[in-house]
Design a protein around this motif. Structure first.
Motif, short mmCIF file in Angstrom:
data_model
loop_
_atom_site.label_atom_id
_atom_site.label_comp_id
_atom_site.label_asym_id
_atom_site.label_seq_id
_atom_site.Cartn_x
_atom_site.Cartn_y
_atom_site.Cartn_z
N VAL B 124 -15.24 11.28 -7.82
CA VAL B 124 -14.76 10.74 -6.55
C VAL B 124 -13.24 10.58 -6.59
N PHE B 125 -12.59 10.89 -5.47
CA PHE B 125 -11.16 10.62 -5.33
C PHE B 125 -10.96 9.61 -4.19
N ILE B 126 -10.22 8.55 -4.48
CA ILE B 126 -9.95 7.50 -3.48
C ILE B 126 -8.48 7.57 -3.09
N TYR B 127 -8.22 7.59 -1.80
CA TYR B 127 -6.84 7.69 -1.33
C TYR B 127 -6.66 6.79 -0.10
N ALA B 128 -5.43 6.69 0.36
CA ALA B 128 -5.13 5.85 1.54
C ALA B 128 -3.76 6.26 2.06
N SER B 129 -3.42 5.76 3.23
CA SER B 129 -2.09 6.05 3.80
C SER B 129 -1.03 5.39 2.93
N ILE B 130 0.16 5.92 2.95
CA ILE B 130 1.25 5.34 2.15
C ILE B 130 1.53 3.89 2.58
N GLU B 131 1.41 3.62 3.85
CA GLU B 131 1.66 2.26 4.35
C GLU B 131 0.65 1.27 3.75
N ASP B 132 -0.61 1.67 3.76
CA ASP B 132 -1.65 0.78 3.21
C ASP B 132 -1.51 0.61 1.71
N ARG B 133 -1.05 1.67 1.03
CA ARG B 133 -0.90 1.56 -0.42
C ARG B 133 0.25 0.63 -0.79
N ILE B 134 1.32 0.72 -0.03
CA ILE B 134 2.46 -0.18 -0.26
C ILE B 134 2.02 -1.63 -0.02
N LYS B 135 1.31 -1.83 1.07
CA LYS B 135 0.84 -3.17 1.45
C LYS B 135 -0.05 -3.75 0.33
N ARG B 136 -0.97 -2.94 -0.16
CA ARG B 136 -1.88 -3.44 -1.21
C ARG B 136 -1.12 -3.72 -2.50
N ALA B 137 -0.15 -2.86 -2.82
CA ALA B 137 0.65 -3.05 -4.05
C ALA B 137 1.37 -4.40 -4.00
N VAL B 138 1.91 -4.72 -2.83
CA VAL B 138 2.66 -5.98 -2.67
C VAL B 138 1.70 -7.17 -2.64
N GLU B 139 0.67 -7.09 -1.81
CA GLU B 139 -0.18 -8.25 -1.56
C GLU B 139 -1.21 -8.50 -2.67
N GLU B 140 -1.66 -7.45 -3.31
CA GLU B 140 -2.73 -7.64 -4.30
C GLU B 140 -2.29 -7.39 -5.74
N TYR B 141 -1.31 -6.49 -5.94
CA TYR B 141 -0.91 -6.19 -7.32
C TYR B 141 0.37 -6.94 -7.71
N GLY B 142 0.95 -7.67 -6.74
CA GLY B 142 2.14 -8.46 -7.04
C GLY B 142 3.42 -7.67 -7.22
N VAL B 143 3.47 -6.45 -6.67
CA VAL B 143 4.69 -5.65 -6.76
C VAL B 143 5.71 -6.20 -5.75
N GLU B 144 6.99 -6.23 -6.16
CA GLU B 144 8.03 -6.73 -5.24
C GLU B 144 8.16 -5.78 -4.04
N ALA B 145 8.27 -6.36 -2.86
CA ALA B 145 8.31 -5.55 -1.63
C ALA B 145 9.45 -4.54 -1.66
#
Lengths: 209, 209
Positions: B124-145
């Motif tokens: 399986v390959f899981i993907y998403a829009s760049i906007e959603d990936r940035i949002k998840r990185a910031v909100e869930e993975y704690g990456v600085e905006a």
């Protein structure tokens, strides 16, 4: 209403994508458009159905290089691109029109791109192994076994070329689609079930009738 | 027994693929391997966990050109590729070992390629829009905006580079996978349901527990 979803299906030649589209429309109780679009576009424009079909097939040879090489030898080539663009515009109008009528399943013809601003769209790509595509082309589409592999490869080159010319995307790249299903892994009727599961996840509604 | 299926999950950074893997393993009642593989590989080999993690990250800079440019300046680079190959071999052994133990979900690490001869695999390959990936990185993975977009793009480049180096395939190309799901379209828990529907179609069995 979720049943107003518009499902566009792009597919590799021989993957069973057209059958999946028809079965999906039946299961969802919505309209199905494939060759019907060509008939509608022909009626609307006065161009023959054959012209629309050839426009898709010819795009692969319509590169700038080819045009330059042919100028002088075949003046018709110089008029070829504008006619193809016109055919594409007519077909795009027809696709937008049928989408206005409500939920439906549309196979091919860059419908995912033409309707890209429509939030009701759910875009699917259907693919399969080269072996399975050759087998289906021979057994179900009546293609001669001898040239079947070439036919499969060439048809997909044409589809890619047509799509890549008229859209901002790359045919078959996941970025254009909400879901990509291999019929080698899931089968044709299995792929229909997978698409319905994905639509249910997308819309938050039970779509089976 | 269908529950012996091995589901490999490749994923774009920020798509939610790791969470999907965990939820899927819970729903199927099977083992889940992600960072656990690094721990096992470290125990098996004596290399530190950090070395395994850095091997994935470094591959992007290990082009021939980079190696040539660095020879003379940094002798360590000359030994870098063989060490990475060794780390990959150890990790591959661990993946084959856990697959022998029965059904499981494995995230990343070219598991789809390493287990390519195993008929129990479903990739399986899981993907998403760049906007959603940035949002998840910031909100869930704690990456600085501020640097989140760069982080998302760079991480996927590293994953692609690592995969393309060690396998015959192209990371993220549908040809490697049985199913590709966008979490922008289906959501994370929706993607789990879609994968289960696809597994049911693939194995012809009801897998829900």
């Amino acid at each position: 209403m979720p049943r107003s979803s518009i499902i566009t299906i792009s597919r590799q030649y021989g993957s069973g994508g057209r059958t999946i589209g028809r079965l999906l429309a039946e299961k969802l109780g919505t309209d199905f458009y494939d060759k019907e679009l060509v008939t509608l576009a022909s009626e609307k424009s006065g161009y023959t159905e054959g012209m629309f079909e050839r426009a898709t097939e010819r795009r692969v040879t319509n590169s700038l290089l080819y045009s330059i090489a042919m100028v002088g030898n075949s003046p018709a080539v110089m008029y070829d691109v504008p006619v193809n663009e016109k055919l594409f515009a007519v077909q795009s109008d027809v696709i937008r029109k049928v989408a206005q009528n409500g939920g439906c399943v549309i196979v091919g013809r860059c419908a995912d791109y033409i309707l890209r601003e429509d939030p009701r769209c759910f875009n699917v790509f259907i693919y399969a192994s080269i072996e399975d595509r050759i087998k289906r082309a021979v057994e179900e589409y009546g293609v001669e076994a001898k040239g079947a592999k070439d036919k499969v490869i060439k048809t997909d080159k044409q589809r890619a070329s047509y799509y890549n010319f008229y859209t901002d995307g790359k045919w078959g790249s996941t970025a254009n689609y909400d879901l990509c299903v291999s019929t080698s892994a899931c089968g044709v009727s299995g792929a229909v079930d997978v698409i319905i599961a994905a639509l249910e996840a997308h819309t938050g509604t039970d779509l089976r009738i």
